[in-house]
Design a protein around this motif. Sequence first.
Motif, PDB file in Angstrom:
ATOM      1  N   GLY A 123       0.788  -1.221   0.000  1.00  0.00           N
ATOM      2  CA  GLY A 123       0.000   0.000   0.000  1.00  0.00           C
ATOM      3  C   GLY A 123       0.823   1.275   0.000  1.00  0.00           C
ATOM      4  O   GLY A 123       0.303   2.343  -0.289  1.00  0.00           O
ATOM      5  N   ASP A 124       2.117   1.187   0.306  1.00  0.00           N
ATOM      6  CA  ASP A 124       2.919   2.422   0.330  1.00  0.00           C
ATOM      7  C   ASP A 124       3.655   2.663  -0.990  1.00  0.00           C
ATOM      8  O   ASP A 124       3.361   3.604  -1.710  1.00  0.00           O
ATOM      9  CB  ASP A 124       3.877   2.447   1.530  1.00  0.00           C
ATOM     10  N   GLY A 167     -14.099  -6.894 -15.127  1.00  0.00           N
ATOM     11  CA  GLY A 167     -14.980  -7.963 -14.681  1.00  0.00           C
ATOM     12  C   GLY A 167     -14.759  -9.294 -15.386  1.00  0.00           C
ATOM     13  O   GLY A 167     -15.680 -10.085 -15.541  1.00  0.00           O
TER      14      GLY A 167
ATOM     15  N   TYR B 135       1.632   5.847  -1.588  1.00  0.00           N
ATOM     16  CA  TYR B 135       0.601   5.974  -0.535  1.00  0.00           C
ATOM     17  C   TYR B 135      -0.788   6.175  -1.150  1.00  0.00           C
ATOM     18  O   TYR B 135      -1.512   7.102  -0.770  1.00  0.00           O
ATOM     19  CB  TYR B 135       0.943   7.113   0.435  1.00  0.00           C
ATOM     20  N   GLY B 136      -1.130   5.340  -2.104  1.00  0.00           N
ATOM     21  CA  GLY B 136      -2.464   5.385  -2.676  1.00  0.00           C
ATOM     22  C   GLY B 136      -2.796   6.717  -3.334  1.00  0.00           C
ATOM     23  O   GLY B 136      -3.945   7.134  -3.341  1.00  0.00           O
ATOM     24  N   GLU B 190     -16.814 -14.154 -17.391  1.00  0.00           N
ATOM     25  CA  GLU B 190     -17.326 -12.838 -17.029  1.00  0.00           C
ATOM     26  C   GLU B 190     -17.921 -12.968 -15.634  1.00  0.00           C
ATOM     27  O   GLU B 190     -18.701 -13.884 -15.377  1.00  0.00           O
ATOM     28  CB  GLU B 190     -18.454 -12.413 -17.984  1.00  0.00           C
ATOM     29  N   VAL B 191     -17.546 -12.068 -14.757  1.00  0.00           N
ATOM     30  CA  VAL B 191     -18.156 -12.091 -13.425  1.00  0.00           C
ATOM     31  C   VAL B 191     -18.965 -10.818 -13.237  1.00  0.00           C
ATOM     32  O   VAL B 191     -18.866  -9.884 -14.018  1.00  0.00           O
ATOM     33  CB  VAL B 191     -17.092 -12.240 -12.317  1.00  0.00           C
ATOM     34  N   ARG B 209     -15.421   3.025   1.422  1.00  0.00           N
ATOM     35  CA  ARG B 209     -14.864   2.657   2.723  1.00  0.00           C
ATOM     36  C   ARG B 209     -15.356   3.544   3.870  1.00  0.00           C
ATOM     37  O   ARG B 209     -15.400   3.105   5.019  1.00  0.00           O
ATOM     38  CB  ARG B 209     -13.339   2.779   2.629  1.00  0.00           C
ATOM     39  N   ARG B 235     -14.460  -0.770  -4.550  1.00  0.00           N
ATOM     40  CA  ARG B 235     -13.954  -2.123  -4.349  1.00  0.00           C
ATOM     41  C   ARG B 235     -14.010  -2.658  -2.911  1.00  0.00           C
ATOM     42  O   ARG B 235     -14.403  -3.824  -2.704  1.00  0.00           O
ATOM     43  CB  ARG B 235     -12.514  -2.170  -4.861  1.00  0.00           C
ATOM     44  N   ASP B 239     -15.043  -6.383  -1.665  1.00  0.00           N
ATOM     45  CA  ASP B 239     -14.024  -7.243  -1.044  1.00  0.00           C
ATOM     46  C   ASP B 239     -14.495  -7.748   0.310  1.00  0.00           C
ATOM     47  O   ASP B 239     -14.228  -8.881   0.700  1.00  0.00           O
ATOM     48  CB  ASP B 239     -12.713  -6.465  -0.847  1.00  0.00           C
ATOM     49  N   ASN B 240     -15.190  -6.877   1.050  1.00  0.00           N
ATOM     50  CA  ASN B 240     -15.682  -7.265   2.376  1.00  0.00           C
ATOM     51  C   ASN B 240     -16.890  -8.182   2.301  1.00  0.00           C
ATOM     52  O   ASN B 240     -17.370  -8.651   3.333  1.00  0.00           O
ATOM     53  CB  ASN B 240     -16.078  -6.016   3.182  1.00  0.00           C
ATOM     54  N   GLY B 241     -17.416  -8.381   1.103  1.00  0.00           N
ATOM     55  CA  GLY B 241     -18.588  -9.233   0.960  1.00  0.00           C
ATOM     56  C   GLY B 241     -19.874  -8.550   1.360  1.00  0.00           C
ATOM     57  O   GLY B 241     -20.897  -9.193   1.591  1.00  0.00           O
ATOM     58  N   GLN B 251     -11.996  -0.375 -12.312  1.00  0.00           N
ATOM     59  CA  GLN B 251     -11.194  -1.079 -13.297  1.00  0.00           C
ATOM     60  C   GLN B 251     -11.520  -2.570 -13.377  1.00  0.00           C
ATOM     61  O   GLN B 251     -11.621  -3.133 -14.453  1.00  0.00           O
ATOM     62  CB  GLN B 251      -9.735  -0.913 -12.898  1.00  0.00           C
ATOM     63  N   SER B 252     -11.670  -3.209 -12.215  1.00  0.00           N
ATOM     64  CA  SER B 252     -11.953  -4.639 -12.245  1.00  0.00           C
ATOM     65  C   SER B 252     -13.448  -4.908 -12.150  1.00  0.00           C
ATOM     66  O   SER B 252     -13.874  -6.046 -12.179  1.00  0.00           O
ATOM     67  CB  SER B 252     -11.197  -5.352 -11.121  1.00  0.00           C
ATOM     68  N   GLY B 253     -14.237  -3.865 -12.030  1.00  0.00           N
ATOM     69  CA  GLY B 253     -15.689  -4.016 -11.998  1.00  0.00           C
ATOM     70  C   GLY B 253     -16.307  -3.437 -13.250  1.00  0.00           C
ATOM     71  O   GLY B 253     -15.848  -3.692 -14.346  1.00  0.00           O
ATOM     72  N   ILE B 262     -23.232   9.880  -7.387  1.00  0.00           N
ATOM     73  CA  ILE B 262     -22.974  10.423  -6.046  1.00  0.00           C
ATOM     74  C   ILE B 262     -22.010   9.480  -5.326  1.00  0.00           C
ATOM     75  O   ILE B 262     -22.354   8.342  -5.013  1.00  0.00           O
ATOM     76  CB  ILE B 262     -24.287  10.565  -5.232  1.00  0.00           C
ATOM     77  N   ILE B 285     -19.298  13.226  -1.561  1.00  0.00           N
ATOM     78  CA  ILE B 285     -19.527  13.537  -0.143  1.00  0.00           C
ATOM     79  C   ILE B 285     -18.406  12.859   0.624  1.00  0.00           C
ATOM     80  O   ILE B 285     -18.300  11.624   0.629  1.00  0.00           O
ATOM     81  CB  ILE B 285     -20.903  13.014   0.341  1.00  0.00           C
TER      82      ILE B 285
END
Lengths: 263, 318
Positions: A123-124, A167, B135-136, B190-191, B209, B235, B239-241, B251-253, B262, B285
């Motif tokens: 992550g860094d 996807g 750092y993201g 395809e998912v 998040r 995401r 990921d958390n279900g 990107q992956s969705g 929004i 927001i």
Amino acid sequence: MKILVTVKEVATVEDEFEIEGTEIAEQYLGADLNEWDDYAIEEAVQLQEDGIADEVVTVTIGPEDCEQTVRQALAKGADRAVRVWDDALEDVDLLDVNAKTEILSAVVEAEDPDLVLSGVQAGDDSFGATGVSVAENLGFQWGAVVNHLEHDFEDGLASVRRELEGGVEELTDIELPAVLTIQTGINEPRYASLRGIRQAQQKPLDVQTLADIGVDESDIETELELTDMYEPESESDATFWEGSPDETASELGDLLRDKGVAQ
Amino acid sequence: MTDVLAVADHRRGELRDVSYESITAGRQLADETGGDLHIAVISGTVDDFAAKLNRDGVDTIHTVSHGEEFNHDVYSQAITQLYDELAPQYVLTPNSVNGLDYAPAIANELDLPVVTDTVDLDNDGETLVATREMYGGKVETTTELEGDAVITIRGAEWPAAEGTGDATIEAFDADIDEDAIGSTVNGFEEVGGGDVDISEADLLVSVGRGIEEEENLDLIRDLADALGATLSSSRPIVDNGWLPKNRQVGQSGKVVTPDVYIAIGISGAVQHVAGMKGSDTIVAINTDPNAPIMDIADYAIVDDLFDVVPELIDEFDG
């Protein structure tokens, strides 16, 4: 089957921070288990619970400060840990992919696992390259960005799904020994139990220097030099609605009615 | 001379956009010193791909006909052999899921440094200056290196090359060692199908998040109901279900282009933005005024979502 999991403690940054030279000022930094590695640990522990893995070993490059993070991995179920650190690493500005590859390869060779699980990226610094580099370096097979792993290993193959863009998943069989880089969402990482946390204190955590693992200082000299760090200029030309929540909500409400998407 | 070898990305018969973007990035690097831009296109209908890749700025296109789909061992072998033959200074690959499946391997094999996920590149013939995020996305950094290197480029950072080029197209007879191929691609799936197609919605209420706990999702569901909107997410929620894959934007969705999007408690990581930047109007927001989502938002509320969202529900439910 023996599994090695690479575990990194990553630096986290507060929303507001300052930069000193090519680093973020220390008071704005925190530390955490790398998110992707958390999923890799969970996958290894589940393989152990399914009776497929006999031993789960973690390997970390990092100073003594990061042992709390290593213990977190042990508390979640890994059996023992290896931590590599050396005075020679203290002054390294940027440990690049090749340097990490040298160090991790030496540990993998000594441990001789069937499967190495690493996070897709950290992550860094987010290079996203070390796992595949280690595999190639050791003559292991590999798969990058794995979001599903079958737990049967039929015919000595790891059957995985690789998460492509848009996807689409790629269904791939990979010969062992292999390195898989694990994507978030592959499982639901557990929280360590109190019992796990207590047990983790008793689990072996070996500290090794570069000399211990047979890596020469010259092997970790990086060709990359970090020369600048800055906050990206905000390109925002957004209209910021200000006021109390009922005022800003009302502004948004007006917009939605104007656009004809809500009544 | 700075010659560049850029590797095209394709999947299931289609070249991916980043292939054309890497022509632009590669041309810029080669131009600094009047070097050549070579393109490698490996596996699949390579002649068709080569014709499409023949755009302004390409000097030579090398086709490697072997198999249909991407296999990292085939790519690694073909590219290292092309490197030996052409001796380029830089090997440029997409920072795609497949790019990250072979770029580090060829760097290791060729004993070259690797710099991934670059968003800008500059060189003077000797020193390469690569811009990357850390750092993201909170900071950008420059990294310098001299000599040959393997570089991966982030998608959508360079414009796609256009026009019709006059490149030489050559078949490269790579010597692929089948015994060294240790993985087999058995298919694709395809998912993210199911009850809802978020890409069809006019109004998306998208949650990230910042929602903190699964229980809190009910608040966002209530908002979607009150507005007659469709619920989507970033995401981490999937990921958390907490929501199924078919709700994931990015990107992956799914890529979505609603009238209004929004983004609630979504920081705006580049992978998310890739999936929603085409929305007509974007409202964010978020408590963090510096979150990357603000860069593409048209309107923003810098406040706690748990204070703002109930007011918004009242607006429409009352």
